[in-house]
Design an enzyme around this catalytic site. Sequence first.
Site, mmCIF file in Angstrom:
data_model
loop_
_atom_site.group_PDB
_atom_site.id
_atom_site.type_symbol
_atom_site.label_atom_id
_atom_site.label_comp_id
_atom_site.label_asym_id
_atom_site.label_seq_id
_atom_site.Cartn_x
_atom_site.Cartn_y
_atom_site.Cartn_z
ATOM 1 N N GLN A 92 -36.671 33.910 -14.774
ATOM 2 C CA GLN A 92 -37.886 33.758 -13.972
ATOM 3 C C GLN A 92 -38.648 32.479 -14.310
ATOM 4 O O GLN A 92 -39.672 32.187 -13.699
ATOM 5 C CB GLN A 92 -38.794 34.970 -14.177
ATOM 6 N N HIS A 156 -41.350 37.138 -17.099
ATOM 7 C CA HIS A 156 -42.799 37.379 -17.069
ATOM 8 C C HIS A 156 -43.622 36.203 -17.605
ATOM 9 O O HIS A 156 -44.327 36.317 -18.598
ATOM 10 C CB HIS A 156 -43.127 38.657 -17.836
ATOM 11 N N GLU A 252 -50.123 46.473 -8.902
ATOM 12 C CA GLU A 252 -51.574 46.648 -8.890
ATOM 13 C C GLU A 252 -52.296 45.467 -8.266
ATOM 14 O O GLU A 252 -51.829 44.333 -8.309
ATOM 15 C CB GLU A 252 -52.087 46.799 -10.332
ATOM 16 N N TYR A 262 -57.191 45.849 -18.840
ATOM 17 C CA TYR A 262 -56.587 46.459 -17.654
ATOM 18 C C TYR A 262 -55.367 47.323 -17.972
ATOM 19 O O TYR A 262 -54.641 47.722 -17.066
ATOM 20 C CB TYR A 262 -56.306 45.369 -16.600
ATOM 21 N N TYR A 273 -38.162 51.066 -16.346
ATOM 22 C CA TYR A 273 -37.011 50.976 -15.449
ATOM 23 C C TYR A 273 -35.970 52.057 -15.712
ATOM 24 O O TYR A 273 -35.208 52.434 -14.814
ATOM 25 C CB TYR A 273 -36.375 49.587 -15.561
#
Length: 382
Positions: A92, A156, A252, A262, A273
Amino acid sequence: MPIPAFAAPALTAAALLAPVPEAAAVDAAYDTQKGRIRVQTVAEGLSHPWGLAFLPDGRMLVTERDGNLRLVGDGKVSEPLEGVPEVDAGGQGGLLDVAIDPTFVQSRLIYLSYSEAGDGGNSTAVARGRLSEDGTRLTGVEVIFSQQPKLDSTMHFGSRLVFDRQGHLFVTLGERSKAQFRGQAQQLDSHLGKVIRIWPGGSAPEDNPFTADKDALPEIWSTGHRNVQGAALNPDTGVLWINEHGPRGGDEINIPEAGRNYGWPVVSHGVNYDGSPVGEGRREAAGMTGPIHHWTPSIGVSGMAFYTADAMPGWRGNVFVGGLAIPKLVRLERDGDRITGSEDLLEDLALRIRQVVQGPDGALYLLTDESDGEILRVGPAS
């Protein structure tokens, strides 16, 4: 530090622009709940485009995940700009978001987020540089922020870049996914899983919530985030909104306030997963702020834009987000800070939507996360 309005720019060169193929990949009309729209490809041939920012003259700066920054205008895509920082592309990671300095007309500064290699692995970094007058290169590039710690992960990274009305730069940072260090999203001595707020030069504002704590990193604005890949300012309030990936379920939308937690990875509306619970399987906990909206199953949220233009009057005040895992564009109706309704759009295109930006013409512009990625324009059918 007020933000001046953009004025007419001094961009003059064609930036080695080359024409894209004549046949548009998408040109279709759709009936929606708020009117008929037309979706058209305005540029293609991009390799996993990630970030898009409009220059004052209407041209677009677009990042490609493998490390290229390109200038797009009039259906033409430039050669890669010179001077872009070296990125640690893989998984990513790569070249991620792009943002224009509020003083761009005077300063010509642009900002890039990307995965940066270093001791211990890699992490998200932010650099800024000046776009040359001929639009072919960046000069004076400097790194203004580097997420700590660096870790061995290709997952991430975040990371959206948003300026607020006072000139602060918000940067969203992922928690790097792996179980052995995702818990750092709850720690104030780590940038993992945080939204940070800095000045354009990289320093931390004195009124950030944790500057008085000698054990906390002063850039931190909010904690307990997983992987934020959509962010935009609410035009009514000037307050930052974000969307972030859940695991299996639990995507979210949050409104990150100074100093608030949060929840990740203590609470979640999804599961891991492998089907196991996140933490103790709780959806809420004392001292942790819940989302204003969530999706299960996960749609893989990415990109976010508030619609403020007149081209589609029925969309005014709505929020738009892209879907990656379930490819689509989602329109969200709201009443203040409450989400009151939604509509799924463009599902039949089956294209992963990475970014959503409102253009100066009042249309929405979407980036498709594909090896032959496109810029799609979404506007009224008329």
